[in-house]
Motif scaffolding. Structure first.
Motif, short mmCIF file in Angstrom:
data_model
loop_
_atom_site.label_atom_id
_atom_site.label_comp_id
_atom_site.label_asym_id
_atom_site.label_seq_id
_atom_site.Cartn_x
_atom_site.Cartn_y
_atom_site.Cartn_z
N GLU A 16 5.62 3.04 -3.47
CA GLU A 16 6.16 2.05 -4.40
C GLU A 16 6.53 0.77 -3.68
N LEU A 17 7.02 0.84 -2.48
CA LEU A 17 7.48 -0.33 -1.73
C LEU A 17 6.44 -0.81 -0.73
N ARG A 18 5.21 -0.33 -0.81
CA ARG A 18 4.10 -0.78 0.05
C ARG A 18 4.43 -0.67 1.53
N ALA A 19 5.00 0.39 1.92
CA ALA A 19 5.32 0.60 3.34
C ALA A 19 4.50 1.77 3.84
N LYS A 20 4.67 2.06 5.06
CA LYS A 20 3.91 3.16 5.66
C LYS A 20 4.48 4.51 5.24
#
Length: 579
Positions: free
Chosen positions: A133-137
């Motif tokens: 959802e937060l476009r992180a790894k």
């Protein structure tokens, strides 16, 4: 059962260890019959089996199957001990529970160590969902259980195969036994007291076991050591206690990362909303000062500043349209404005003020630029900002610069009414207005200016002898030479048929005299106007100057006019005067 306990010196101790273990333990025979299970195993499988009266197999207990599992690793001689298998069983509430089963042989039996990894799997799934959802790894939480080579006593095998640090202590907190995980998890594995394992020389002040392990049974305590987080679970045992230390650093870090990411997302949403509101306000606002005030109310909290100055250019270079300050006094704003009006800054040769111009120990200048890239103003801040803030700053300052640039273009269109139709130069009305602006600038910032009166020599002769078309060409030629030799900040106005006035900003009387000397030599030497039939007419102009550092403001034009007529008289002493 008698065969099982005969291998041990103290069956009560084995049972006690089974019951206090924080993982499920089940012992099966060669026919997969369950002969022993602890309470934790009963919790995992939905009820502890009665091994003495009810014979049941592990496959019936876990899956309700009458036959052993096809992929059961126990009879597989090709796989070395200890063996592992992951299973899914139904809990008491009917929900799936994910269990990792470690298997070791012992005296003809097999010991199943049940480790409930449901919570860990759910945590990994939740983290994975949050990260997407937060476009992180994606963050993978892997926990590896150290394998211990060799066969030791049964008690040590059970303890050493636990993934968490397990320590048994006496009533005075002296360590009696510790498993292999202690060396990999706890900071000081060679400690003799439980608190020494955590790097402390004295017992914890709020230790739950300070009044005895019976009182602390089942309680938990959190520890923070060198940035790592541990959860201690206390279980009373005969003569002391059983302490289980679990490293929860990764879990806490994951939770903190999720919190920080949510905060960052919230902040970016607020910034996006602010930018949308700023764009809407710029569209409906009629006064640029209102736009700047609204901008500063939104922008300063974003960069965590409470003081700033905004200086906006006018359409005429070297002049200010307006200024705005937040948290500054007027004297500071005046000093910044004076520095901004310097020739170096106005010519864009420098981007940042010299340090002595700042009213703070450190300061930053942010350029406001229009769509063409031309600077339309600046924002001066009392502190520097990070690269991240620099990116945020662009999100705010770029639309503001474009808005100011558009408003300056509108002002330029409005001032087209103040131009001479033949030459495109400013007229007398505009000249009077900018002279008043320069007077105020000199009073406020002590920046002088000068005027140059110019009168075209021989214009009447050209009009009478060669026609008004030739006279217009003469005026346009003079206009062209003026434009080529003045600065962009200077103002050239046509105030009469053959009369011009040049306003030199940021100039004194001496520099104005040097200007007309250069102009006479550079621009009006050996310049001729074709007037027909191959005839050339010399292009000459008489000049007079007056600087505000020498003459009063209301005397500038009169003095420059007087000097211009004196120069014209000197010119005609060497040439024939036309009637």
């Amino acid at each position: 059962m008698s065969t099982l306990f005969s291998a041990l010196s103290n069956p009560d101790t084995v049972l006690a260890l089974f019951e206090v273990a924080q993982t499920g333990l089940i012992v099966i025979d060669k026919d997969y019959q369950v002969v022993l299970a602890n309470e934790e195993a009963g919790r995992l499988i939905g009820g502890k089996p009665n091994c003495l009266s009810n014979l049941t197999t592990c496959h019936e207990l876990f899956f309700g199957k009458p036959a052993p599992c096809a992929d059961c690793p126990v009879p597989d001689a090709t796989k070395p001990w200890p063996k592992t298998k992951s299973i899914v069983i139904k809990g008491r509430d009917g929900a799936d529970q994910f269990v990792k089963v470690s298997m070791i042989p012992w005296e003809g039996y097999t010991v199943l160590n049940l480790h409930d990894v449901t919570r860990e799997l759910n945590l990994l799934r939740n983290v994975d969902l949050a990260k997407k959802e937060l476009r992180a790894k994606n963050i993978l939480l892997e926990r590896r259980q150290q394998e211990i080579a060799g066969k030791t006593q049964f008690l040590e095998q059970l303890i050493d195969h636990l993934p968490d640090a397990l320590v048994t202590v006496n009533e005075t907190f002296g360590i009696q036994r510790k498993n292999a995980a202690v060396a990999t998890i706890l900071p000081q594995a060679d400690g003799r007291k439980c608190h020494e394992l955590l790097g402390s020389e004295t017992p914890c002040l709020d230790c739950p076991a300070a009044l005895g392990f019976d009182a602390a049974n089942g309680q938990k305590k959190s520890h923070v050591v060198e940035g790592r987080f541990f959860t201690e679970i206390i279980t009373a045992s005969p003569g002391g206690g059983l302490l289980l230390f679990r490293d929860t650093t990764r879990q806490i870090q994951l939770i903190e990362q999720i919190r920080e990411t949510r905060l960052a997302l919230t902040r970016k949403n607020e910034i996006l909303s602010g930018l949308v509101n700023l764009g809407a306000f710029m569209q409906k606002a009629t006064e640029p000062q209102a736009v700047i005030e609204y901008f500063m109310e939104m922008f300063l909290p974003v960069i965590k500043a409470d003081k700033a100055a905004v200086i906006i250019n006018d359409i005429r270079e070297g002049n200010l349209w307006f200024t705005f300050q937040k948290g500054l006094d007027e004297e500071t704003l005046k000093g910044l404005s004076r520095a901004y009006l310097s020739r170096d800054v106005q010519s864009s040769r420098i981007k940042v003020y010299e340090s002595e111009f700042f009213p703070w120990e450190t300061g930053v200048q942010i350029d406001l630029r229009g769509a063409s890239g031309k600077r339309v103003g600046i924002i001066v801040l009392p502190t520097s900002y990070s690269d991240e803030d620099g990116e945020l700053t662009k999100l705010f300052t770029e639309p503001l610069g474009a808005d100011i640039h558009n408003r300056l273009l509108m002002r330029q269109l409005e001032e087209k009414a103040n131009t001479d139709p033949l030459t495109g130069l400013y007229n007398r009305g505009y000249l009077d207005a900018v002279l008043e602006e320069e007077r105020k600038k000199q009073e406020e910032f002590d920046i002088p200016h000068a005027v140059v009166e110019a009168d075209v020599n021989g214009l009447k002769k050209v009009n009478d002898k060669y026609g008004h078309e030739a006279g217009d060409a003469y005026i346009l030629k003079v206009t062209e030479l003026f434009k080529q030799n003045v600065r962009s900040s200077d103002v050239v106005a046509r105030t009469g048929g053959d009369e011009f006035v040049i306003l030199l900003v940021d100039a004194n009387h001496a520099s104005a005299e040097q200007f007309i000397a250069r102009l006479t030599v550079k621009a009006f030497t050996e310049v001729f106007l074709p007037v027909g039939d191959g005839e050339l007419f010399p292009v000459t102009v008489s000049f007079g100057v007056a600087g505000s550092d020498v003459f009063a403001h209301d005397m500038l034009l009169k003095e420059a006019d007087r000097r211009m007529y004196a120069a014209k008289e000197a010119f005609y002493k060497t040439r024939e005067r036309y009637r």
